[in-house]
Design an enzyme around this catalytic site. Structure first.
Site, PDB file in Angstrom:
ATOM      1  N   LYS A 138      49.047  43.990  90.286  1.00 42.18           N
ATOM      2  CA  LYS A 138      49.359  42.710  90.940  1.00 42.18           C
ATOM      3  C   LYS A 138      50.115  41.785  89.987  1.00 42.18           C
ATOM      4  O   LYS A 138      51.148  41.229  90.331  1.00 42.18           O
ATOM      5  CB  LYS A 138      48.068  42.004  91.399  1.00 42.18           C
ATOM      6  CG  LYS A 138      47.308  42.759  92.459  1.00 42.18           C
ATOM      7  CD  LYS A 138      46.092  41.996  92.911  1.00 42.18           C
ATOM      8  CE  LYS A 138      45.061  41.780  91.821  1.00 42.18           C
ATOM      9  NZ  LYS A 138      44.506  43.001  91.244  1.00 42.18           N
ATOM     10  N   THR A 139      49.575  41.648  88.777  1.00 41.34           N
ATOM     11  CA  THR A 139      50.250  40.786  87.806  1.00 41.34           C
ATOM     12  C   THR A 139      51.622  41.370  87.469  1.00 41.34           C
ATOM     13  O   THR A 139      52.593  40.640  87.289  1.00 41.34           O
ATOM     14  CB  THR A 139      49.383  40.623  86.544  1.00 41.34           C
ATOM     15  OG1 THR A 139      48.094  40.138  86.954  1.00 41.34           O
ATOM     16  CG2 THR A 139      49.984  39.630  85.571  1.00 41.34           C
ATOM     17  N   ASP A 188      49.019  33.914  90.504  1.00 38.04           N
ATOM     18  CA  ASP A 188      48.170  35.070  90.177  1.00 38.04           C
ATOM     19  C   ASP A 188      46.706  34.676  90.396  1.00 38.04           C
ATOM     20  O   ASP A 188      46.374  33.496  90.358  1.00 38.04           O
ATOM     21  CB  ASP A 188      48.406  35.453  88.697  1.00 38.04           C
ATOM     22  CG  ASP A 188      47.945  36.881  88.403  1.00 38.04           C
ATOM     23  OD1 ASP A 188      47.467  37.581  89.328  1.00 38.04           O
ATOM     24  OD2 ASP A 188      48.056  37.313  87.241  1.00 38.04           O
ATOM     25  N   GLU A 189      45.853  35.649  90.612  1.00 34.80           N
ATOM     26  CA  GLU A 189      44.406  35.409  90.757  1.00 34.80           C
ATOM     27  C   GLU A 189      44.125  34.351  91.832  1.00 34.80           C
ATOM     28  O   GLU A 189      43.304  33.449  91.642  1.00 34.80           O
ATOM     29  CB  GLU A 189      43.791  34.939  89.418  1.00 34.80           C
ATOM     30  CG  GLU A 189      44.134  35.803  88.224  1.00 34.80           C
ATOM     31  CD  GLU A 189      43.210  36.997  88.043  1.00 34.80           C
ATOM     32  OE1 GLU A 189      42.325  37.198  88.904  1.00 34.80           O
ATOM     33  OE2 GLU A 189      43.380  37.732  87.057  1.00 34.80           O
ATOM     34  N   GLN A 209      37.302  40.036  92.987  1.00 41.32           N
ATOM     35  CA  GLN A 209      37.268  39.455  91.646  1.00 41.32           C
ATOM     36  C   GLN A 209      37.121  37.938  91.665  1.00 41.32           C
ATOM     37  O   GLN A 209      37.444  37.265  90.689  1.00 41.32           O
ATOM     38  CB  GLN A 209      38.537  39.833  90.879  1.00 41.32           C
ATOM     39  CG  GLN A 209      38.614  41.322  90.592  1.00 41.32           C
ATOM     40  CD  GLN A 209      39.775  41.640  89.667  1.00 41.32           C
ATOM     41  OE1 GLN A 209      39.786  41.268  88.507  1.00 41.32           O
ATOM     42  NE2 GLN A 209      40.766  42.332  90.183  1.00 41.32           N
ATOM     43  N   ARG A 251      37.949  46.266  83.398  1.00 41.53           N
ATOM     44  CA  ARG A 251      38.767  45.960  82.221  1.00 41.53           C
ATOM     45  C   ARG A 251      38.993  47.217  81.388  1.00 41.53           C
ATOM     46  O   ARG A 251      39.876  47.274  80.552  1.00 41.53           O
ATOM     47  CB  ARG A 251      38.097  44.908  81.304  1.00 41.53           C
ATOM     48  CG  ARG A 251      37.857  43.535  81.891  1.00 41.53           C
ATOM     49  CD  ARG A 251      39.041  42.964  82.577  1.00 41.53           C
ATOM     50  NE  ARG A 251      38.969  43.207  84.014  1.00 41.53           N
ATOM     51  CZ  ARG A 251      40.030  43.169  84.823  1.00 41.53           C
ATOM     52  NH1 ARG A 251      41.225  42.936  84.364  1.00 41.53           N
ATOM     53  NH2 ARG A 251      39.900  43.387  86.115  1.00 41.53           N
TER      54      ARG A 251
END
Ligand code: ATP
Ligand code: MG
Length: 671
Positions: free
Chosen positions: A29-30, A215-216, A246, A603
């Site tokens: 996504k990023t 983002d996020e 998330q 992560r």
């Protein structure tokens, strides 16, 4: 474009309308955001200065900026905005403060400053105890995050306690205004409010930011949502990416439902889903998917990866916290030596900052270099607060908080009764303490020596201010430190010369950061804006990153790890009460903790190790711990337990750790 998969490419190239990329962790996504910025600049010919990308942490913003720079050639990226929401808000306020009737050089209060102000207001105006300040501060912050203004809060109040809070909110906002100051939440709230009130200013910013990428997005709160919505208006220039699994900032007002709201706000919203994960091995991914499947789901995401099955996930039971930290340290030494890798490949993640203390000691004992993100903040240090207060007072005379902090640092023999008279006079005349110093004389019942000292103080600071604006500010800030004999003050107030030196070193780090900021052409910061930006820590953290060698074990909370990735991850303290946190268990909010666990697991790129303690010290007493329920939710076939059910004796475990260590030490000695 070559490295993107079809769906990612579709997301990057889609510019005909608002777009949402909804996908699980590590699916790129990023990467879509960074690639899209490059695409907009290079293929669509949109000048970089009209593109802005926002995210949540300084670290994430820095990483994003680096990724974009590496994709662009020459000066194509000049003027591109890649920042946190707070930095974007500050950019807007720096230019528009007058429309909100603020003055230039406004101060930004951190949480500590804000709480001190709320405490004073409570005591002065409400006859309430100052110890409520913490609670009220949280409530005010929640209101601001929810985009609720003081008067609205008052109208909504149902109980006397609500009313007290709402009135404190009203007083707090007007006190901030009087100090020409704002708090962190205002950095989002005030621009959003301004855009509501001033269509002309909004137009100007819409014209500047023609393409916005977020983002996020699952972690935006109502104020941030409002800001984004205003900036985009009915245009097509919006790409947001997020993962509802998330969402971990509900406690700070984040509204994951903002993801669903997008569909309502933009009826033509295009949604792209990504399913291939490029980060983790299949086993790690399976662990993440299995744990998160225990949460209620609107959208199922079937993440898969081509990175191989990978190692089993190790779960280690330790005797106590001490043994746990020791074990992690020796595991890292051992693994690093065997794999001939770098320290920077390892991250240790935990639920709360307090868990880092013992870990730090153990890592130090083994001479393992590490970098602690967050934690005891640089800006929380007294020496930094002192010098920052001087800087704030230089650019903003109305900042009474800053004034009170430094008026007697170092001692100027301005006594309590003088300060009380100053305070009374300032309140009556509705002026700042600093102005009161300049105005008050013998006729106001001050004695001659007090008047002399106050005048000396303001005259000195006025001269310093003039020189900071007209000459080289850095040289003059250094002069300030020497004028006040700050090192001498530190010597008197530190436990040893070495400590005083270290503290003075921190002051130098601060000054160096400021210097770099002023030299950075791209940012175009002047003296005033550089100081306000300093408070947002961005540059300081970057400088620390640059100065310290990057080959360090990373220590951070699960919250801080969002968006990042590491080859080898340790999640410590996998116990009921820690993860999930006791408060969440009590409040029935375990789902959010499960998402936090999901963030932690995802992560990891190659190996994941989790540990928990049989006993842990809690409120001074050793108590039995129960393994986290999330451990039981993991796919048991992919786990390798150690130390449970007598499979491995904890004492032996410890011994093994020690043996590994001794072996390593011998090896190292032989090299
Ligand atoms: P998170 O949800 O944790 O924020 P994300 O969806 O933002 O994750 P990224 O950080 O963008 O994921 O990507 C994860 C990793 O996968 C990165 O190392 C990135 O470079 C890599 N990656 C992304 N897309 C591809 C691709 N098409 N081919 C190869 N690697 C990729
Ligand atoms: Mg990401």
């Amino acid at each position: 474009m070559s490295k993107l998969n079809d769906r990612q490419r579709e997301a990057v190239k889609y510019i005909d309308g608002p777009l949402l990329v909804l996908a699980g962790a590590g699916s790129g996504k990023t990467s879509v955001i960074t690639r899209k910025m490059a695409y907009l600049i290079e293929k669509c010919g949109i000048p970089a200065r009209h593109i802005a990308a926002v995210t949540f942490t300084n670290k994430a913003a820095r990483e994003m900026k680096e990724r974009v720079s590496s994709l662009l050639t020459g000066r194509d990226g000049h003027g591109l905005t890649v920042s946190t929401f707070h930095n974007l808000g500050l950019n807007i306020l720096r230019r528009e403060y007058q429309a909100l009737s603020y003055k230039s050089g406004f101060s930004i209060f951190d949480a500590q400053d804000a709480q001190a102000l709320i405490r004073d207001l409570l005591i002065q105006n409400h006859g309430a105890e100052g110890d409520k300040a913490d609670l009220i501060q949280n409530q005010i912050s929640s209101w601001k995050n929810e985009f609720i203004l003081p008067e609205q809060a008052e109208r909504m109040a149902e109980t006397p306690a609500d009313m007290l809070c709402a009135q404190a909110y009203i007083r707090y906002q007007s006190a901030l205004k009087a100090y020409n100051a704002l708090d962190f939440d205002d950095l989002i709230l005030l621009p959003a409010l301004l855009f509501d009130q001033r269509p002309d200013i909004l137009d100007k910013w819409r014209n500047k930011i023609r393409y916005l990428l977020v983002d996020e997005y699952q972690d935006t709160n109502s104020a941030q949502y409002h800001l984004v919505k205003q900036l985009v208006g009915g245009r097509s220039g919006l790409t947001v990416v997020g993962d509802d699994d998330q969402s971990i900032y509900a406690w700070r007002g984040a509204k994951p439902e903002n993801l669903a709201l997008l569909g309502k706000d933009y009826p033509h919203l295009k949604v792209v889903k990504l399913e291939q994960n490029y980060r983790s091995t299949t086993r790690i991914l399976k662990a993440a998917n299995t744990v998160i499947a225990n949460n209620p789901h609107e959208l199922d995401k079937a993440l898969w990866s081509e990175l191989g099955v990978g190692d089993a996930i190790r779960i280690i039971r330790c005797r106590n916290e001490d043994a746990e930290c020791e074990r992690v340290a020796t595991e890292i030494l051992d693994h690093k030596l065997r794999s001939n890798g770098r320290y920077g490949n390892y991250a240790i993640l935990y639920r709360g900052n307090h868990q880092a203390r013992l870990l730090e000691l153990k890592l130090q004992a083994h001479q393992i270099p590490y970098k602690l993100s967050g934690g005891t903040s640089f800006f929380g240090r007294n020496e930094i607060k002192d010098i920052m207060a001087y800087l704030r007072l230089i650019i903003n005379q109305d900042d009474d908080n800053a004034f009170l902090r430094i008026v007697n640092v170092p001692r100027r023999k301005i006594g309590t009764s003088t300060l009380e008279s100053l305070g009374r006079y300032a309140t009556e005349r509705e002026i700042s303490l600093y102005s009161a110093c300049e105005e008050m004389g013998l006729e106001h019942h001050l004695n001659e020596s007090a008047v002399t000292r106050l005048r000396e103080f303001t005259r000195w600071l006025d001269e310093l201010r003039r020189r900071c604006y007209e000459e080289d500010p850095i040289a003059n800030i250094k002069q300030l430190c020497s004028d006040i004999d700050y090192f001498d003050w530190l010597l008197q107030n530190s436990s040893s010369v070495a400590v005083a030196e270290k503290r003075y070193g921190n002051v130098n780090i601060l000054i160096e950061s400021l210097k770099k900021m002023l030299e950075d052409d791209e940012r175009e910061d002047d003296f005033e804006s550089a100081i306000s930006r300093l408070v947002l820590r961005d540059l300081l953290e970057r400088q620390q990153d640059e100065e310290e060698s990057s080959d360090r074990v990373q220590l951070m909370t699960l919250h801080a790890a969002k968006g990042l990735e590491f080859p080898h991850v340790f999640m410590i303290g996998m116990e009921e009460g820690l993860l999930p946190h006791q408060n969440s268990i009590d409040d029935g909010m375990v789902d959010e903790e499960r998402r936090l666990c999901y963030v932690g697991i995802t992560r990891a790129q190659r190996t994941l190790t989790m540990s928990y303690c049989a006993k842990r010290k809690s409120f001074g007493e050793m108590t039995d711990c129960e393994p986290s329920r999330f451990l039981a939710e993991l796919p048991q076939d992919d786990l390798e337990w150690e130390g449970r059910n007598g499979e491995v004796d904890p004492a032996k475990n410890q011994k093994r750790g020690q043996e590994t260590l001794d072996g390593l030490k011998n090896m190292l000695a032989g090299l």
